[in-house]
Design an enzyme around this catalytic site. Structure first.
Site, mmCIF file in Angstrom:
data_model
loop_
_atom_site.group_PDB
_atom_site.id
_atom_site.type_symbol
_atom_site.label_atom_id
_atom_site.label_comp_id
_atom_site.label_asym_id
_atom_site.label_seq_id
_atom_site.Cartn_x
_atom_site.Cartn_y
_atom_site.Cartn_z
ATOM 1 N N LYS A 91 -40.089 9.308 -38.202
ATOM 2 C CA LYS A 91 -40.699 8.775 -39.426
ATOM 3 C C LYS A 91 -39.691 8.132 -40.383
ATOM 4 O O LYS A 91 -39.998 7.180 -41.085
ATOM 5 C CB LYS A 91 -41.444 9.894 -40.161
ATOM 6 N N GLU A 113 -49.101 9.137 -47.940
ATOM 7 C CA GLU A 113 -49.997 10.160 -47.406
ATOM 8 C C GLU A 113 -49.215 10.925 -46.344
ATOM 9 O O GLU A 113 -48.251 10.414 -45.798
ATOM 10 C CB GLU A 113 -51.228 9.496 -46.769
ATOM 11 N N SER A 378 -40.586 12.302 -30.113
ATOM 12 C CA SER A 378 -40.760 11.834 -31.497
ATOM 13 C C SER A 378 -40.261 12.793 -32.573
ATOM 14 O O SER A 378 -39.871 12.360 -33.645
ATOM 15 C CB SER A 378 -42.232 11.495 -31.748
HETATM 16 C C1 LIG Z 1 -46.264 11.826 -37.393
HETATM 17 C C2 LIG Z 1 -45.815 12.199 -36.068
HETATM 18 C C3 LIG Z 1 -46.412 11.653 -34.918
HETATM 19 C C4 LIG Z 1 -47.637 10.762 -34.961
HETATM 20 O O1 LIG Z 1 -47.504 9.593 -35.682
HETATM 21 P P1 LIG Z 1 -47.340 8.181 -34.978
HETATM 22 O O2 LIG Z 1 -47.448 7.218 -36.095
HETATM 23 O O3 LIG Z 1 -48.416 8.043 -33.976
HETATM 24 O O4 LIG Z 1 -45.998 8.178 -34.350
HETATM 25 C C5 LIG Z 1 -45.872 11.973 -33.694
HETATM 26 N N1 LIG Z 1 -44.822 12.810 -33.583
HETATM 27 C C6 LIG Z 1 -44.229 13.375 -34.662
HETATM 28 C C7 LIG Z 1 -43.085 14.287 -34.463
HETATM 29 C C8 LIG Z 1 -44.707 13.079 -35.929
HETATM 30 O O5 LIG Z 1 -44.106 13.641 -36.985
#
Ligand SMILES: *Cc1c(COP(=O)(O)O)cnc(C)c1O
Length: 394
Positions: A91, A113, A378
Site C-alpha cells: 500500500k 478509507e 502483498s
Molecule cells: C489491502 C490489501 C490487499 C487488497 O488490496 P488490493 O488493492 O487488491 O491490492 C491485499 N493484500 C494486502 C496485504 C493488503 O493490505
C-alpha cells in the site's frame, strides 16, 4: 508504450471506468485529471518518489525463490516480497506517490478509507512524514478486528472516523469518505486501491507498477528471462495485482491469475468473489463489476480478510476479467488459512490473510515442469495474528 489495458482519455478500460461523481467534485477531480500524468512523469517527482521508495519504503523488495514451496508444488515459485515494505504491505508504494502529487497540487488536508487498516496506516505514515492533516474512515467492524492498525494510525496522528452503516466494513468506509469529500471538496482523497472515479484507478496502477518493473530485472538476474510463465496476486480492489501485472499486460505469454476471496464458498451467500457473482454497475464513482441484487442494491460481501471484503473490483480488473486477459480464481477462508499456515511452516514467512488467498490456489493448479511462477506477497501477517491464533492447532 500504450497498452489496451491503459485507460482511454475518458478513463475507460473497455466499457469500465469513467468518473460518476456529483457536480460538486468535478473541479477537484478535473484538476487531478489534468495534472497527474504530467506530475508523475516530471523529473522532480520521479527523483523524490524514487528516493523515498528506496530509503523510506525499502525498495527494491526482494524476489525470493521459495525452495520448499517449489518442491511441494513442482514449479519454480518466486515470492515478490511486498510484505517487507515499510508498514507491512504494498500500500505504501501508492501513498508515497499520492502524497507527493497532493503536495504538488497544494493540498494540505488528506482523507482516506481503509479496510484492513493497511491503507490507513500507509496514509497516516506519509501524512506524518510530510506534516499533513490526516482523517481516515474505517468500518466499525474493521476497527474491532484490526485493533493494532488502529493504534498505529492514532500514534501517527491520524483522526479515525468510524463508518457505522451497512456491514460496517470497507464499502461503508468508502461511502463515508466520499460523503465527506463532497462536503469538503478541497481535501485530497488518497484512495487506497485501483478504484474510484478516473483518474484514481490509473494513477494508483501507475504508482504500484514499480512492483512489476522490479520483477522484470530481478527475474532476468535469477532465471535469465524477464518474463515468468505465471503471476498470481490476490484482488480486493486490485492494486497489488495491478502493480504485479502492469509491465506484463501485453506479453500474452505471461499468464495472469487474480485471486478473489470466496469467504464461506462462492455460492454460500457469504463471499467476496466479485467477478463470479457480480454484474456491471456503478460503485464509488466508476462503472465496473460489483455484487448487487435484482434491484441494483449492493450485496454485502464477506471474507475473513478485511482487505478483500469489498463488493466490487476496480475497472481495470473488470476489463481484465471480461477480456479474458487475466484468469480469475478464488479461495475460501478455510483454504486461505491453510495456505497461510503452510507458507509459515515451509518458508518461515507469515503472510497477510489477503495474501494467503493468492497462495491458496497453488494446490488447484497443474504446473508444468520448470514453470516459473511469481506470487505477489502483498503483505505480512502481523495484523492478522489474532485471527490466525484462533485456528492454530497445537
Ligand atoms: C489491502 C490489501 C490487499 C487488497 O488490496 P488490493 O488493492 O487488491 O491490492 C491485499 N493484500 C494486502 C496485504 C493488503 O493490505
Amino acid at each position: 508504450m500504450k497498452s489496451k489495458f491503459h485507460p482511454d482519455k475518458n478513463g475507460y478500460f473497455g466499457q469500465f471506468g469513467g468518473a460518476f461523481i456529483p457536480e460538486l467534485l468535478h473541479p477537484n477531480v478535473k484538476e487531478l485529471e489534468d495534472n497527474y500524468i504530467q506530475i508523475i512523469e516530471s523529473k522532480e517527482f520521479q527523483d523524490e518518489y524514487k528516493s523515498l521508495l528506496k530509503d523510506f519504503v525499502g525498495r527494491p523488495t526482494p524476489l525470493y525463490l521459495a525452495k520448499t514451496l517449489s518442491e511441494k508444488y513442482g514449479a519454480h515459485i518466486y515470492l515478490k516480497r511486498e510484505d517487507l515494505c515499510h508498514t507491512g504491505a504494498h500500500k505504501v508504494n501508492n501513498t508515497v506517490g499520492q502524497i507527493l502529487i497532493a503536495k504538488k497540487l497544494g493540498k494540505t488536508k488528506i482523507i482516506a478509507e481503509t479496510g484492513a487498516g493497511q491503507h490507513g496506516v500507509a496514509t497516516a505514515t506519509v501524512c506524518a512524514l510530510m506534516g499533513l492533516d490526516c482523517t481516515v474512515f474505517m468500518g466499525e467492524k474493521d476497527i474491532v478486528r484490526q485493533a493494532p492498525n488502529v493504534a498505529r494510525m492514532k500514534m501517527l496522528g491520524a483522526k479515525i472516523v468510524p463508518a457505522t452503516s451497512g456491514s460496517k466494513t470497507l464499502k461503508d468506509a468508502t461511502n463515508e469518505a466520499i460523503r465527506y469529500w463532497i462536503q469538503n471538496p478541497e481535501t485530497f482523497y488518497l484512495i487506497g486501491s485501483v478504484v474510484g472515479p478516473h483518474p484514481h484507478p490509473d494513477m494508483v496502477a501507475r504508482l504500484q507498477a514499480t512492483i512489476s518493473e522490479e520483477m522484470k530485472w530481478q527475474l532476468k538476474e535469477k532465471t535469465g528471462k524477464e518474463d515468468p510463465d505465471t503471476i498470481i496476486a490476490c484482488v480486493g480492489g486490485g492494486s497489488n495485482a495491478a502493480g504485479a501485472f502492469y509491465h506484463y499486460f501485453d506479453d500474452e505469454d505471461v499468464e495472469l491469475i487474480a485471486v478473489e476471496a470466496a469467504g464461506l464458498g462462492v455460492n454460500s451467500g457469504e463471499s467476496a468473489a466479485t467477478s463470479q457473482l457480480g454484474e456491471v454497475g456503478i460503485i464509488h464513482g466508476s462503472k465496473t463489476i460489483l455484487m448487487q441484487d435484482d434491484y441494483g442494491q449492493i450485496v454485502e460481501p464477506y471474507s475473513i480478510s478485511a482487505g478483500l471484503d469489498y463488493p466490487g473490483v476496480g475497472p481495470l480488473h473488470a476489463y481484465l476479467y471480461e477480456s479474458g486477459r487475466a484468469k480469475f480464481m478464488n479461495a475460501t477462508d478455510k483454504e486461505a488459512l491453510a495456505a497461510g499456515f503452510e507458507l509459515t511452516k515451509l518458508e518461515g514467512i507469515i503472510p497477510a490473510l489477503e495474501t494467503a488467498h493468492a497462495l491458496a490456489v497453488l494446490p488447484k493448479i497443474d504446473f508444468k515442469k520448470d514453470q516459473v511462477v511469481v506470487i505477489n506477497l502483498s503483505g505480512r501477517g502481523d495484523k492478522d495474528l489474532e485471527t490466525f491464533i484462533q485456528y492454530l492447532e497445537d
